[in-house]
Design an enzyme around this catalytic site. Structure first.
Site, short mmCIF file in Angstrom:
data_model
loop_
_atom_site.label_atom_id
_atom_site.label_comp_id
_atom_site.label_asym_id
_atom_site.label_seq_id
_atom_site.Cartn_x
_atom_site.Cartn_y
_atom_site.Cartn_z
N VAL A 110 2.25 -4.98 -4.61
CA VAL A 110 0.98 -5.21 -3.72
C VAL A 110 0.23 -3.79 -3.44
O VAL A 110 0.85 -2.82 -3.36
CB VAL A 110 1.44 -5.76 -2.05
CG1 VAL A 110 0.43 -5.83 -1.32
CG2 VAL A 110 2.33 -7.17 -2.35
N CYS A 111 -0.84 -3.97 -3.54
CA CYS A 111 -2.04 -2.81 -3.59
C CYS A 111 -1.39 -1.58 -4.39
O CYS A 111 -1.23 -2.01 -5.59
CB CYS A 111 -1.76 -2.20 -2.00
SG CYS A 111 -3.15 -1.10 -1.68
N THR A 112 -1.36 -0.50 -3.87
CA THR A 112 -1.03 0.49 -4.93
C THR A 112 0.66 0.49 -5.13
O THR A 112 1.35 1.57 -5.92
CB THR A 112 -1.44 2.12 -4.17
OG1 THR A 112 -0.80 1.94 -2.77
CG2 THR A 112 -2.86 2.12 -4.38
N SER A 130 -4.28 -3.63 -8.65
CA SER A 130 -4.05 -2.71 -7.67
C SER A 130 -5.16 -2.53 -6.50
O SER A 130 -6.09 -3.35 -6.91
CB SER A 130 -3.65 -1.40 -8.05
OG SER A 130 -3.11 -0.46 -7.24
N GLY A 160 -4.41 -6.93 -5.41
CA GLY A 160 -5.39 -5.96 -4.97
C GLY A 160 -4.78 -5.37 -3.82
O GLY A 160 -3.70 -5.63 -3.26
#
Length: 254
Positions: A110-112, A130, A160
């Protein structure tokens, strides 16, 4: 005498979410809220110790299982946050992710958190997403950056930034348990977002707001660029060493 029947359903989904210092808590707690509502799910928060861990906003969270005691998982998920800069070069965490992912049915970033998966050598040759400000770093780990809220490549789900974690995990629940279960969970948390502003992506927010956010994040992103460089070099060197150590018969070790 007949023993009373337990009302607790058997564990049919075992998920492990990585917990680490200076993570973005919603990257973790959004997916946790979805997974914890799946009938028969057991969700663990994984870290090196059972000591409290502080998120990037100061919220303290408690791990439930250590790396050493981690059970077999159906799903391994890595959230993001400022703390990924240190995590990408944390040999103990990367080794844990690598060996756990090898026996896990589904993998998510999730995300970075996807950058950490990349640093562990788990995204090479895959499409991945990301946070918009760090998506380009994925290429350093041999992944193809994709500008989509949820990116699926085989058994690997990435997405994202921050709030996208809910979308990512709903997609995973649909794969694991069927759309009916996923829709029921979505309804139970009333996940029907109507944001007050159309500013959730750089293109929607426009150059002024995007520039402001980039400027505010510049020191952290500069540190991230350095961490990605170190992590990608270490990954390449490690893969080169393993290739040299492979048997000359043409058959690679399992």
């Amino acid at each position: 005498m007949t023993e009373p029947q337990s009302s607790t359903p058997p564990v049919t989904l075992r998920a492990g979410l990585l917990l680490f210092p200076r993570l973005t808590q919603l990257d973790l707690t959004g997916p946790y809220e979805v997974l914890a509502r799946v009938p028969g799910a057991r969700v663990d928060l994984l870290w090196k110790t059972l000591e409290p861990v502080a998120a990037d906003t100061g919220l303290r969270l408690l791990p439930t299982t250590t790396f050493d005691d981690c059970p077999e998982l159906d799903l391994l998920l890595v959230p993001g946050g400022a703390g990924v800069n240190d995590l990408m070069t944390d040999a103990e965490t990367l080794a844990f992710l690598s060996r756990t992912a090898a026996r896990t049915r589904w993998l998510a970033g999730v995300c970075t958190g996807s950058l950490v998966l990349g640093a562990a050598g788990l995204l090479r040759g895959r499409r991945a997403g990301s946070h918009w400000s760090s998506r380009h770093f994925l290429a350093a780990f041999g992944a193809t950056p994709v500008e989509e809220r949820v990116v699926v490549d085989g058994h690997v789900f990435t997405g994202g930034g921050v709030t996208a974690g809910i979308d990512v995990v709903l997609r995973i629940v649909a794969e694991l348990c069927g759309e009916t279960t996923a829709k029921a969970v979505q309804l139970s948390i009333e996940y029907d977002p109507e944001p007050p502003f159309d500013a959730g992506t750089p293109s929607a927010a426009g150059p002024e707001i995007t520039g402001f956010v980039r400027a505010r994040s510049a020191p952290m992103l500069e540190a991230r660029a350095r961490a990605v460089d170190v992590a990608s070099r270490a990954l390449a060197e490690g893969e080169g060493t393993r290739a040299c150590e492979a048997p000359r018969s043409g058959h690679l070790r399992a």
